[in-house]
Enzyme design. Structure first.
Site, PDB file in Angstrom:
ATOM      1  N   TYR A  19       0.804  -1.213   0.000  1.00 39.16           N
ATOM      2  CA  TYR A  19       0.000   0.000   0.000  1.00 39.16           C
ATOM      3  C   TYR A  19       0.848   1.280   0.000  1.00 39.16           C
ATOM      4  O   TYR A  19       0.562   2.235   0.718  1.00 39.16           O
ATOM      5  CB  TYR A  19      -0.954   0.004   1.210  1.00 39.16           C
ATOM      6  CG  TYR A  19      -1.719  -1.283   1.367  1.00 39.16           C
ATOM      7  CD1 TYR A  19      -2.742  -1.610   0.489  1.00 39.16           C
ATOM      8  CD2 TYR A  19      -1.395  -2.180   2.377  1.00 39.16           C
ATOM      9  CE1 TYR A  19      -3.435  -2.801   0.614  1.00 39.16           C
ATOM     10  CE2 TYR A  19      -2.082  -3.382   2.502  1.00 39.16           C
ATOM     11  CZ  TYR A  19      -3.094  -3.689   1.622  1.00 39.16           C
ATOM     12  OH  TYR A  19      -3.770  -4.872   1.757  1.00 39.16           O
ATOM     13  N   TYR A 147     -13.750  -6.210   4.681  1.00 38.51           N
ATOM     14  CA  TYR A 147     -12.472  -6.423   3.982  1.00 38.51           C
ATOM     15  C   TYR A 147     -12.160  -7.905   4.019  1.00 38.51           C
ATOM     16  O   TYR A 147     -12.180  -8.537   5.082  1.00 38.51           O
ATOM     17  CB  TYR A 147     -11.336  -5.639   4.661  1.00 38.51           C
ATOM     18  CG  TYR A 147      -9.994  -5.914   4.024  1.00 38.51           C
ATOM     19  CD1 TYR A 147      -9.620  -5.272   2.852  1.00 38.51           C
ATOM     20  CD2 TYR A 147      -9.113  -6.836   4.571  1.00 38.51           C
ATOM     21  CE1 TYR A 147      -8.401  -5.535   2.249  1.00 38.51           C
ATOM     22  CE2 TYR A 147      -7.895  -7.112   3.986  1.00 38.51           C
ATOM     23  CZ  TYR A 147      -7.539  -6.457   2.822  1.00 38.51           C
ATOM     24  OH  TYR A 147      -6.333  -6.742   2.222  1.00 38.51           O
ATOM     25  N   ASP A 248     -15.722 -15.374   7.522  1.00 39.14           N
ATOM     26  CA  ASP A 248     -14.312 -15.033   7.367  1.00 39.14           C
ATOM     27  C   ASP A 248     -13.746 -14.763   8.761  1.00 39.14           C
ATOM     28  O   ASP A 248     -13.857 -13.667   9.298  1.00 39.14           O
ATOM     29  CB  ASP A 248     -14.178 -13.801   6.467  1.00 39.14           C
ATOM     30  CG  ASP A 248     -12.720 -13.382   6.266  1.00 39.14           C
ATOM     31  OD1 ASP A 248     -11.841 -13.956   6.933  1.00 39.14           O
ATOM     32  OD2 ASP A 248     -12.480 -12.466   5.446  1.00 39.14           O
ATOM     33  N   LYS A 277      -3.868 -16.139   9.431  1.00 38.47           N
ATOM     34  CA  LYS A 277      -3.165 -15.293  10.396  1.00 38.47           C
ATOM     35  C   LYS A 277      -2.651 -16.064  11.607  1.00 38.47           C
ATOM     36  O   LYS A 277      -1.595 -16.657  11.568  1.00 38.47           O
ATOM     37  CB  LYS A 277      -4.051 -14.116  10.791  1.00 38.47           C
ATOM     38  CG  LYS A 277      -4.272 -13.117   9.652  1.00 38.47           C
ATOM     39  CD  LYS A 277      -4.904 -11.853  10.134  1.00 38.47           C
ATOM     40  CE  LYS A 277      -5.154 -10.864   8.986  1.00 38.47           C
ATOM     41  NZ  LYS A 277      -3.939 -10.326   8.368  1.00 38.47           N
TER      42      LYS A 277
END
Length: 442
Positions: A19, A147, A248, A277
């Protein structure tokens, strides 16, 4: 003082960080080593890590159990293709995941990153309905402010208005979006949220294969916490209108919100679940998509007869060994008291930020603390300020947030919260063009 040499000019000229612009890159800080909850920079400074390396390193750095598991596996089998081959780390990890997750989730598909786990879940949902003779169910539903990753299917279910992917235009598949629930975690189900969601199901269920959402806590979209009752309604509508539910749990799973999985706040079970993660404790990349017997049978009944996906590093033995060790630590249950203590301390020590004129809201859930500003922050300046305070906090958009390792000490956490409150009050850090710096799903 560390002896590590970081070639910053080469990094700036040749390496693209997440980013950032190659013309105007954000500053980077060279990390020489890490242990416990601290990062050591190449100049010898030590920073308390408030991000768990994008929410993954929940056990801290250099944990002996994880290091030993990986070293042992490295000496025997570091990688082998998973097509036509299996191995003990993958089998034993799957046993752990099936035992830990909701009962209906009995099948495990390994991937190599969170974004890919989302891609897999979406493909599973589409192929399931083909196998059930409903090939017209090709659409995916979700809620705004979400997201789910940076690959193309994952991008399509991220926030369509204020997300990171609007510049890709028609290349991203249009999806069905309900308004993000706004009532807050403790305020129950708002009538406007319920009616909007039901209207979307009623209008589009015949074409909709699945709804995907982050249970209870939306992460990089808006750090939004919403009521478990909303999730209960989602499950009811999925059953009523024959739509699959994809949870998610990549960011929320393994204790982050105060429950082992965020779905447990609502007492519901999804049809598919994405994990990543903290799965490996943040030591190596691995993800997984779990599904029910019903979903697996539908996919196997489709025209292809098989599920059409197979990553090169699927079920990597080294990653599976790390995940087994991470899951064993999670199963010991210490995280429960750790997360509860973190939540209590965050609530007390972030509360003073509510009195600041620049602050819009302060909210805490489990081991997540958020200060939401009224305006976007300058990520580069904010980052510099946090480093000066001896902490690593990575703000984005309007949000100063921490999701620290579970093993963080009270003193270390106070250092983080003090820096957050002080930086929220430091208006000069808000000046200038806001820079990007969003969390990742990779």
């Amino acid at each position: 003082m560390s002896n590590n040499f970081i070639d910053y000019p080469f990094d700036q000229q040749h390496i693209w960080h997440p980013y950032t612009s190659m013309q105007h890159p954000l500053p980077v800080y060279g990390v020489a080593s890490a242990s416990g909850c601290e990062l050591e920079l190449d100049d010898g400074r030590r920073l308390v890590d408030g991000t768990s390396s994008w929410w993954s390193c929940v056990h801290g750095y250099g944990h002996p159990v994880l290091l030993e598991a990986m070293q042992t596996q490295l000496n025997t089998l570091s990688h082998v293709m998973f097509g036509g081959i299996t191995h003990e780390p993958a089998i034993e990890l799957a046993k752990q995941l099936v035992a830990m997750t909701p009962k209906r989730l009995t099948k495990v598909f390994y991937a190599d990153s969170g974004s890919v786990a989302v891609e897999v879940a979406i493909k599973m949902a589409l192929q399931y309905w083909q196998g059930r003779g409903c090939a017209q169910k090709q659409q995916i539903m979700t809620i705004k402010q979400g997201y789910h990753g940076d690959t193309f299917a994952a991008m399509s279910v991220c926030d369509p208005d204020n997300g990171m992917h609007t510049m890709f235009g028609s290349s991203v598949t249009p999806r069905l979006f309900a308004p993000a629930p706004q009532a807050g975690f403790d305020n129950g189900l708002a009538a406007r949220d319920a009616s909007a969601l039901r209207a979307l199901f009623e209008a589009h269920h015949q074409e909709c294969a699945a709804i995907i959402l982050e249970p209870v806590m939306q992460g990089a979209g808006a750090m939004n916490f919403y009521a478990p009752e909303y999730l209960v309604l989602v499950r009811q509508l999925c059953d009523e209108f024959e739509v699959l539910l994809i949870a998610d749990e990549i960011a929320t799973g393994f204790g982050r919100t105060g429950k082992l999985f965020a779905c447990e706040h609502a007492g519901i079970e999804p049809d598919l679940m994405c994990l990543g993660k903290a799965l490996t404790g943040g030591y190596i990349s691995l993800a997984a998509t779990l599904c029910s017997d019903e979903v697996a049978d539908g996919i196997s009944s489709s025209a292809a007869g098989v599920f059409m996906h197979g990553p090169t590093f699927m079920a990597n033995p080294l990653a599976c060994a790390a995940a087994r060790a991470s899951m064993t630590l999670i199963q010991q249950g210490t995280w429960q008291t750790q997360v509860a203590a973190i939540e209590k301390q965050l609530q007390a020590e972030l509360a003073p930020a509510r009195a600041l004129s620049a602050v819009r809201d302060v909210r805490v859930l489990g081991a997540v603390g958020v200060i939401e500003m009224h305006e976007q922050v300058n990520t580069g300046l904010m980052q510099q300020g946090f480093v000066e305070h001896g902490v690593w906090v990575r703000p984005f958009d309007r949000y100063l947030y921490v999701m620290p390792p579970y093993c963080i000490s009270a003193a270390q956490l106070t250092k983080l919260t003090s820096a957050m409150v002080e930086m929220a009050a430091s208006k000069h850090r808000l000046r200038g063009k806001p820079a990007q710096g969003s969390p990742s799903h990779g």
